[in-house]
Write an enzyme that holds these catalytic residues in place. Structure first.
Site, PDB file in Angstrom:
ATOM      1  N   SER A 197      16.949 -55.583  41.524  1.00  0.00           N
ATOM      2  CA  SER A 197      16.960 -57.010  41.814  1.00  0.00           C
ATOM      3  C   SER A 197      18.254 -57.424  42.541  1.00  0.00           C
ATOM      4  CB  SER A 197      16.768 -57.786  40.507  1.00  0.00           C
ATOM      5  OG  SER A 197      16.439 -59.120  40.766  1.00  0.00           O
ATOM      6  N   ASP A 215       5.362 -56.526  42.079  1.00  0.00           N
ATOM      7  CA  ASP A 215       6.395 -57.568  42.033  1.00  0.00           C
ATOM      8  C   ASP A 215       6.245 -58.477  43.241  1.00  0.00           C
ATOM      9  OD1 ASP A 215       8.780 -59.006  41.553  1.00  0.00           O
ATOM     10  OD2 ASP A 215       9.987 -57.537  42.658  1.00  0.00           O
ATOM     11  N   HIS A 235       8.587 -55.872  38.768  1.00  0.00           N
ATOM     12  CA  HIS A 235       9.965 -55.997  39.260  1.00  0.00           C
ATOM     13  C   HIS A 235      10.903 -55.002  38.590  1.00  0.00           C
ATOM     14  CE1 HIS A 235      13.256 -58.289  41.076  1.00  0.00           C
ATOM     15  NE2 HIS A 235      13.852 -58.381  39.905  1.00  0.00           N
TER      16      HIS A 235
END
Length: 413
Positions: free
Chosen positions: A126, A332, A391
């Site tokens: 991320s 994601d 994610h």
């Protein structure tokens, strides 16, 4: 670890490799945010334990410390159990985070000198798309400045999952993923395209585009944008109804996914237990939270594109064996694979392997692309997708994530 010359205290959790720890690499993990705790990775992704509904923990059969010594960092200062005695320390951005993370790595190696010669890797996901390239650059610059080779870090590279690399890789990719997964009606998407909203400038400055993007987010209902095809954590009332339906055998067995959507909640309950805080030697008065409200991260840094660091690092003559892996769970939308594909191919490194399937237990686990890199016969820059992962890849596809990590660590992608 107290950072030298400061009042910053960075909390870490070191988990040695299950076997032959002295022979295994040393890997530092942090989560993204910016400002989210590395203990999310520890408890809900690829640490040795997973939390349970009753506030306890159980073993994770796909923990990454099966192949490496793992250090889970709560950084920057103000995240999780990390703190400072100076209020201004909580104002931080990419540059200072990289400097503090380098100091944390050095501090840990000083504390555990048997790791001084271990292969060193850093990894994240991320907003790690900012943390990893900037920290890798900081380490390379530090090593280059050392006249005595014994003080250099044995840095071998980084792996980053679903990275937030530039603005498009976040918001722009999220919208395109909604459309790509057919979660939006065509007339609405056509309006978005006709207004030029696939352009970053328009996304940022055009009120029509802003309104459409908010509308998209409403349209998808309560789907989890981090893992679009997985169940969300329900309220107690909803859980009661779901369990009732299950007991009546109304629910289809296909819903029995070995994924726990309330794991974040279970982690928080566990880490805020008084006996756990005592065992971790942390301040008992700190209320642990997944992401920090104390850290004041520099907003403008979130807009900075990170692509230049990949070119700088892979073209570094002083680190010709450094390897980079970018991987992406394709379920994601928050940092969607569609956004990663856009920037990774535009870097301009020539392809030497284009989108070949890789397998786990005979099933397609995702796809691999490898790029030609200077100073090496074998590629030092790879891109792997993990099919069906959200994610946080190890949360959703733990077995495939361990396989991917092992391939990277052993230079066997």
């Amino acid at each position: 670890i107290q950072l030298p010359g400061t009042k910053k205290y960075i909390h870490y959790w070191l988990v040695e490799a299950e076997q032959d720890a002295d022979l295994k690499p040393l890997v530092f993990w942090t989560n993204g945010g910016p400002g989210c705790s590395g203990l999310i990775g520890f408890l809900t992704e690829q640490g040795p334990f997973r939390p349970t509904a009753d506030g306890d923990i159980q073993l994770n059969p796909y923990a990454w410390n099966k192949v490496a010594n793992m250090v889970f960092l709560e950084q920057p200062v103000g995240v999780g159990f990390s703190y400072s005695d100076v209020e201004d320390d909580y104002k931080i951005g990419d540059d200072q985070a990289a400097k503090d993370n380098l100091a944390t790595i050095q501090g840990l190696i000083q504390r555990f000198p048997h790791f001084a010669k271990s292969d060193l890797y850093i990894t994240s996901e991320s907003y790690g798309g900012h943390y990893m390239p900037t920290l890798a650059n900081e380490i390379v610059n530090y090593n280059d400045a050392q006249k005595d080779s014994s003080t250099k870090l044995n840095f071998k590279g980084f792996a980053v999952g679903n990275p937030y690399t530039d603005y498009y890789s976040g918001v722009g990719a999220e919208m395109e993923t909604y459309w790509g997964k057919q979660l939006l009606p065509k007339p609405l998407w056509d309006t978005y395209v006709a207004n030029g909203c696939t352009n970053v400038e328009k996304q940022l400055n055009n009120s029509v585009c802003s309104t459409l993007m908010l509308n998209f987010m409403r349209k998808i209902g309560n789907l989890n944008p981090y893992a679009l095809d997985y169940p969300v954590c329900l309220s107690q009332q909803q859980m009661t109804m779901r369990n009732y339906l299950a007991s009546e055998q109304i629910l289809n067995e296909s819903l029995d996914i070995p994924y726990e959507p309330c794991e974040d909640e279970y982690s928080s309950n566990y880490l805020n237990r008084a006996d756990v805080k005592a065992a971790l030697h942390v301040h008992s008065n700190i209320e642990w939270a997944e992401c920090s409200r104390t850290t004041k991260y520099e907003l403008k840094d979130k807009m900075l594109p990170m692509e230049k660091y990949y070119k700088i690092l892979l073209n570094s003559k002083t680190h010709p064996d450094m390897r980079i892996l970018v991987y992406s769970g394709d379920d994601d939308s928050v940092c969607g694979t569609i956004g990663t594909q856009r920037w990774i191919y535009e870097l301009g490194f020539p392809l030497i392997q284009d989108w070949d399937a890789w397998y786990v237990d005979g099933q397609t686990a995702g796809y691999i692309s490898k790029f030609k890199t200077p100073y090496s016969g074998k590629s030092r820059f790879s891109f792997m997708t993990v099919h069906g992962a959200g994610h946080e890849v190890p949360t959703y596809k733990p077995k495939e994530a361990l396989d991917l990590f092992e391939k990277y660590i052993s230079n066997n992608i």
